[in-house]
Design a protein around this motif. Structure first.
Motif, PDB file in Angstrom:
ATOM      1  N   THR A   1       0.843  -1.190   0.000  1.00 34.71           N
ATOM      2  CA  THR A   1       0.000   0.000   0.000  1.00 34.71           C
ATOM      3  C   THR A   1       0.885   1.249   0.000  1.00 34.71           C
ATOM      4  OG1 THR A   1      -1.685  -1.163   1.281  1.00 34.71           O
ATOM      5  CG2 THR A   1      -1.803   1.251   1.211  1.00 34.71           C
ATOM      6  N   PHE A   2       0.524   2.185  -0.866  1.00 34.46           N
ATOM      7  CA  PHE A   2       1.247   3.468  -0.917  1.00 34.46           C
ATOM      8  C   PHE A   2       0.249   4.550  -1.320  1.00 34.46           C
ATOM      9  CE2 PHE A   2       1.802   1.055  -4.795  1.00 34.46           C
ATOM     10  CZ  PHE A   2       1.362   1.931  -5.782  1.00 34.46           C
ATOM     11  N   PRO A   3       0.610   5.806  -1.080  1.00 34.60           N
ATOM     12  CA  PRO A   3      -0.353   6.900  -1.355  1.00 34.60           C
ATOM     13  C   PRO A   3      -0.724   6.971  -2.833  1.00 34.60           C
ATOM     14  CG  PRO A   3       1.488   7.672  -0.039  1.00 34.60           C
ATOM     15  CD  PRO A   3       1.856   6.321  -0.527  1.00 34.60           C
ATOM     16  N   SER A   4      -1.948   7.388  -3.034  1.00 33.66           N
ATOM     17  CA  SER A   4      -2.376   7.653  -4.426  1.00 33.66           C
ATOM     18  C   SER A   4      -2.419   9.172  -4.661  1.00 33.66           C
ATOM     19  CB  SER A   4      -3.759   7.035  -4.666  1.00 33.66           C
ATOM     20  OG  SER A   4      -4.712   7.592  -3.789  1.00 33.66           O
ATOM     21  N   GLY A   5      -2.466   9.579  -5.845  1.00 29.03           N
ATOM     22  CA  GLY A   5      -2.555  11.010  -6.151  1.00 29.03           C
ATOM     23  C   GLY A   5      -1.183  11.677  -6.083  1.00 29.03           C
ATOM     24  N   VAL A   6      -1.176  12.942  -5.596  1.00 33.04           N
ATOM     25  CA  VAL A   6       0.044  13.752  -5.612  1.00 33.04           C
ATOM     26  C   VAL A   6       0.495  14.025  -4.193  1.00 33.04           C
ATOM     27  CG1 VAL A   6       1.062  15.946  -6.302  1.00 33.04           C
ATOM     28  CG2 VAL A   6      -0.629  14.815  -7.775  1.00 33.04           C
ATOM     29  N   ASP A   7       1.763  13.816  -3.922  1.00 30.80           N
ATOM     30  CA  ASP A   7       2.340  14.174  -2.623  1.00 30.80           C
ATOM     31  C   ASP A   7       3.082  15.499  -2.786  1.00 30.80           C
ATOM     32  OD1 ASP A   7       3.287  13.296   0.209  1.00 30.80           O
ATOM     33  OD2 ASP A   7       5.139  13.876  -0.858  1.00 30.80           O
ATOM     34  N   THR A   8       2.864  16.430  -1.843  1.00 32.18           N
ATOM     35  CA  THR A   8       3.388  17.774  -2.021  1.00 32.18           C
ATOM     36  C   THR A   8       4.620  18.066  -1.190  1.00 32.18           C
ATOM     37  OG1 THR A   8       1.905  18.597  -0.303  1.00 32.18           O
ATOM     38  CG2 THR A   8       1.117  18.687  -2.593  1.00 32.18           C
ATOM     39  N   ASP A   9       4.955  17.170  -0.258  1.00 31.02           N
ATOM     40  CA  ASP A   9       6.122  17.486   0.564  1.00 31.02           C
ATOM     41  C   ASP A   9       7.229  16.431   0.480  1.00 31.02           C
ATOM     42  OD1 ASP A   9       5.051  15.364   1.913  1.00 31.02           O
ATOM     43  OD2 ASP A   9       4.694  16.445   3.794  1.00 31.02           O
ATOM     44  N   GLY A  10       7.029  15.378  -0.341  1.00 32.12           N
ATOM     45  CA  GLY A  10       8.060  14.351  -0.516  1.00 32.12           C
ATOM     46  C   GLY A  10       8.174  13.372   0.624  1.00 32.12           C
ATOM     47  N   SER A  11       7.204  13.403   1.542  1.00 34.47           N
ATOM     48  CA  SER A  11       7.242  12.464   2.669  1.00 34.47           C
ATOM     49  C   SER A  11       5.943  11.682   2.694  1.00 34.47           C
ATOM     50  CB  SER A  11       7.430  13.252   3.984  1.00 34.47           C
ATOM     51  OG  SER A  11       7.410  12.357   5.088  1.00 34.47           O
ATOM     52  N   PHE A  12       6.055  10.355   2.633  1.00 37.40           N
ATOM     53  CA  PHE A  12       4.845   9.508   2.657  1.00 37.40           C
ATOM     54  C   PHE A  12       5.240   8.112   3.144  1.00 37.40           C
ATOM     55  CE2 PHE A  12       6.724   9.573  -1.544  1.00 37.40           C
ATOM     56  CZ  PHE A  12       6.863   8.228  -1.854  1.00 37.40           C
TER      57      PHE A  12
END
Length: 339
Positions: free
Chosen positions: A313-324
């Motif tokens: 599992t990982f984030p979908s869409g756009v990450d804005t701060d480079g941390s996920f």
């Protein structure tokens, strides 16, 4: 009338010369009976005994009654026993020729002793049963030893017989040795028995004792090979092994990492599908069973099962701060994950 009496006397006398002395030709226990016919006009039989041509005397068989017609001797050892039976004539020679005495015996013409006949018995004693008959109860390969100790009395050789499964008995050894090395036997149930034999020094006669009790040896080989995967990544695979002829079933054991071996299958199949295995190092061992006895184990080499996580599992869409964050399903037995 006088002529008739003379004829009767002659017939009575000449019947003495017929060989009316009997005994068994072969005796196996040293005890037998010597019998004779005591003709009319004869009494006080004399029994002369010889062993291997040597005269032993006339009293070696014990006392003989005046009208006795047999004597039983005992304790006779291996050899040729000869018996010459004579009797005292009570009717005189009647002008007829008397038989010649045997060497060393008084002249019959002066004593009135007439030889009735001779007989010969060969004594060939039967040996006792071999003692200490031993054999392994089961053998994991086809080589082993059968042994026993001395039998009593005279023994020239020992005979060992073998019976496989439901076959008949067959001789496997016939010698003076008291042990036999057996080799080259395949899977099966083998029975053994032994006996001692005494061979005649004078004829082709043989005398064998009783058989020992039967010893049973189960010969069972382990499977010649066991097959496993070199590695696995989903915990689903099969274990197989080479079949062993004639066995009843197999036992399969499994070892995970440093745990002990555990039985996971018992039956007649030679290939087992496995599933649900967790990550770890696996090793297997298999053995065969026949008549309640087991072969040695056949071991596999170790191999690794590395089950991959079921999902990630990982984030979908756009990450804005480079941390996920990234996560995945736990894998039972796994010590480390590599990302």
């Amino acid at each position: 009338m006088k002529l008739l009496v003379g004829i009767l006397l002659a017939i009575s006398f000449f019947s003495v010369n017929a060989n009316a002395v009997t005994s068994p030709s072969i005796d196996k226990d040293g005890q037998f009976t010597v019998s004779w016919i005591l003709p009319l006009g004869h009494e006080d039989p004399v029994v002369r005994e010889y062993k291997n041509g040597v005269f032993l005397g006339t009293t070696s068989v014990g006392p003989v009654g005046p009208t006795q017609t047999s004597v039983t001797v005992s304790g006779r050892s291996d050899g040729i026993w000869k018996y010459s039976i004579a009797a005292h004539s009570t009717i005189g020679d009647g002008g007829l020729p008397q038989p010649l005495p045997e060497p060393g015996q008084p002249d019959s013409s002066s004593t009135g002793i007439v030889t009735l006949g001779t007989t010969t018995t060969e004594v060939l004693l039967s040996p006792g049963v071999p003692g200490g008959f031993t054999a392994p109860t089961s053998v994991q390969e086809g080589s082993y030893q059968i042994s026993w100790s001395n039998a009593s009395d005279s023994v020239d050789r020992y005979e060992l017989q073998e019976k496989k499964n439901n076959d008949g008995w067959a001789r496997v050894s016939n010698s003076s040795s008291k042990s036999v090395n057996i080799s080259g036997r395949d899977n099966g149930i083998y029975q053994y028995r032994a006996r001692a034999c005494n061979d005649s020094a004078f004829s082709s006669a043989i005398s064998c004792g009783s058989w020992t009790g039967i010893k049973t040896v189960t010969v069972i080989f382990r499977p010649s090979s066991i097959a496993t995967p070199a590695s696995d990544n989903n915990g689903v695979y099969s274990i197989s092994w080479q079949s062993v002829s004639g066995v009843e079933e197999y036992e399969l054991r499994e070892k995970l990492n440093n745990d002990s071996y555990k039985t996971i299958y018992t039956g007649s199949a030679t290939e087992i599908p496995l599933s649900g295995k967790i990550t770890g190092k696996y090793q297997y061992a298999v053995r065969a069973k026949l008549a309640g006895k087991y072969s040695a184990w056949r071991y596999s080499g170790g191999f690794y099962v590395s089950v991959r996580p079921g999902s990630i599992t990982f984030p979908s869409g756009v990450d804005t701060d480079g941390s996920f964050s990234i996560s995945w399903d736990n894998v039972s037995g796994a010590n480390n994950y590599y990302f």
